[in-house]
Enzyme design. Structure first.
Site, PDB file in Angstrom:
ATOM      1  N   CYS A 191      45.071 112.927 -15.211  1.00 51.98           N
ATOM      2  CA  CYS A 191      44.605 112.488 -13.897  1.00 51.98           C
ATOM      3  C   CYS A 191      43.408 111.575 -14.055  1.00 51.98           C
ATOM      4  O   CYS A 191      42.277 111.938 -13.713  1.00 51.98           O
ATOM      5  CB  CYS A 191      44.235 113.691 -13.055  1.00 51.98           C
ATOM      6  SG  CYS A 191      45.601 114.831 -12.894  1.00 51.98           S
ATOM      7  N   GLU A 192      43.653 110.394 -14.589  1.00 49.90           N
ATOM      8  CA  GLU A 192      42.553 109.504 -14.961  1.00 49.90           C
ATOM      9  C   GLU A 192      43.192 108.144 -15.198  1.00 49.90           C
ATOM     10  O   GLU A 192      44.116 108.035 -15.998  1.00 49.90           O
ATOM     11  CB  GLU A 192      41.971 110.052 -16.279  1.00 49.90           C
ATOM     12  CG  GLU A 192      40.788 109.366 -16.843  1.00 49.90           C
ATOM     13  CD  GLU A 192      39.492 109.971 -16.308  1.00 49.90           C
ATOM     14  OE1 GLU A 192      38.619 109.174 -15.978  1.00 49.90           O
ATOM     15  OE2 GLU A 192      39.396 111.210 -16.221  1.00 49.90           O
TER      16      GLU A 192
END
Ligand SMILES: *Cc1c(COP(=O)(O)O)cnc(C)c1O
Length: 479
Positions: A407-408
């Site tokens: 999640c980046e």
């Protein structure tokens, strides 16, 4: 057909486009071990270890000096890898109690292990002393006193080297030289740095390394001793320490010998100055690690034979200039031993074309790992090469970016690479040269279990480190 650099020597592709490592096809590897997985080519790793030992051994023998090669375990350490490098005649450098425990458990003799670290705990120092490590590389004045006290309390004499900073920094194609260093490692050779004696005093900041006081008298009255000299003098004085020598590590991914040569000259000069001051000519000089490898097709790794000859010739000339006999040398390659021997095998999931500013389309290829198994692109902007390895494709190549599942948006594995335009879910994709600082810097970000390390040799694979499971992660959680 062998793929060549940046792949390990055992990587080949057959007529149907399927890649194998040391005779084991990627479909078999994926079926047996799952993906993502780090795949380590044992024969390649052993050849690199032996190659460094031979290259430096013979080049330094020519100038009449001995040399030891320490494998920098932080690049990647497991019981098997520690054993392999030991069998190939290397010693092992460790930087923490964990790395030290692995080297010892693997059966590496204590005398062939070094302990590094700028903030060693008492436990780490005591473990090292009790294991009889060959050298503790001390990094500060307080640590000299701590190691001396811990050794003294056990009736031991600790073999130490003092890590100095020479002002030389290298990496990539260049080196730079500065007098004063703004970093945590080592003790500066530049006079006018705060040391124990002068801590808190403001001193001239413009003293270049070659303007350091040369001898005992005169200039020494004008400037206090450098932190490096202060530390060496203190180590000589302490009866609980045996000062083996001086250590210098100048950087990483170095592709040119100049930095090593300039740093070695500074260290040999310091060694001669210490001898002049104290009558103690220390036996050893360590030149550190940082030998560069190829990450991308067309990049040329540092050739150990060439760099060994260049550095040997240069240190022989420097020692003659300063008028001292040659010490025993050591070097500490990590990446150059294990980096090219490893690759990461992933399975492609989502494929998404994204229109970018210049009107081109970039194909985002998501794989089943990412920044948790290779942090270097996010951390350093490191570049890697990837290929589809499970089949042949005749499709036009497209501009692709290989990304992970985290999640980046910075979760990038390969910034830019040409992949076949028909790249699709289920494809096996491999990233080359991930053997160093891949698994060793891996995390559990997003609670992703870390991939296994699988060794391949002569047509057979075996697990060195098993895959973590979600149960492993839950087992740490005390609720
Ligand atoms: C990191 C490090 C090495 C190894 O560096 P590589 O780039 O992997 O060769 C060697 N010595 C010291 C002191 C280090 O910190």
């Amino acid at each position: 057909m062998t793929l060549g650099e940046p792949w390990s020597r055992g990587v080949s592709r057959d007529e149907s486009g399927v890649v194998a490592v040391a005779g084991v096809g990627v479909h078999d590897l994926a079926a047996q071990h799952g993906t993502p997985a780090y795949v380590l080519d044992e024969a390649d790793l052993r050849q690199r270890a032996a190659g460094y030992r031979r290259a430096f051994g013979s080049a330094f023998a020519e100038i009449g000096a001995g040399v030891d090669v320490y494998y920098a375990g932080k690049a990647f350490l497991s019981l098997a890898v520690a054993r392999w490098v030991h069998e190939e005649g290397l010693r092992v450098d460790t930087a923490t109690g964990g790395e030290l425990a692995i080297a010892l458990r693997a059966g590496v003799p204590g005398a062939h292990i070094g302990l590094h670290g700028n903030n060693k705990s008492d436990d780490e120092i005591v473990t090292a002393l009790e294991a009889g490590v060959g050298r503790i590389i001390v990094d500060s004045l307080v640590e000299i006193d701590r190691v001396a006290a811990l050794a003294g309390a056990r009736g031991l004499v600790a073999p130490v080297m003092v890590r100095v900073t020479t002002g030389v920094h290298a990496g990539g194609h260049e080196y730079i030289s500065t007098a004063h260093e703004d970093q945590k490692f080592g003790l500066s050779v530049a006079a006018g740095q705060p040391s124990a004696r002068s801590a808190g005093t403001t001193l001239p900041a413009d003293v270049a390394p070659d303007e350091r006081p040369a001898g005992r008298a005169g200039a020494r009255d004008a400037l206090p001793d450098s932190p490096a000299m202060t530390a060496l003098l203190r180590a000589v004085e302490r009866p609980e320490l045996h000062l083996l020598g001086i250590h210098s590590h100048i950087g990483s991914q170095i592709l040119d010998p100049t930095g090593f040569e300039v740093a070695a000259r500074v260290v040999l000069t310091l060694r001669a100055q210490l001898a002049e001051r104290t009558g103690v000519l220390v036996d050893e000089v360590d030149l550190g690690g940082g030998y560069g490898i190829a990450y991308l097709p067309g990049e040329v790794a540092l050739d150990p034979d060439r760099i060994a000859k260049d550095v040997a010739a240069s240190v022989a000339a420097s020692a003659a200039d300063v008028g001292t006999p040659l010490p025993r040398f050591s070097i500490e390659p990590g990446r150059a031993i294990v980096g090219p021997a490893g690759m990461t095998l992933y399975t492609v999931g989502t494929v998404k074309p994204v229109r970018i500013d210049d009107g081109r389309t970039r194909t985002y290829v998501s794989v089943d790992g990412g920044m948790s198994d290779n942090i270097r692109p996010a951390l350093y902007g490191a570049q890697y090469h990837a290929e589809i390895v499970g089949r042949r494709s005749d499709a036009e190549p497209v501009l692709a970016r290989v990304v992970g599942k985290h999640c980046e948006s910075g979760d990038i594995v390969v910034h830019e690479v040409q992949l076949p335009g028909d790249v699709r879910a289920g494809d096996l994709l491999a990233v080359a040269a991930t053997g160093a600082y891949g698994r060793s810097m891996a995390s559990n970000y997003n609670q992703v279990p870390r991939p296994p390390v699988v060794a391949v040799n002569a047509g057979a694979s075996r697990v060195l480190l098993r895959r973590e499971t979600v149960e492993d992660l839950l087992a740490l959680d005390q609720g």
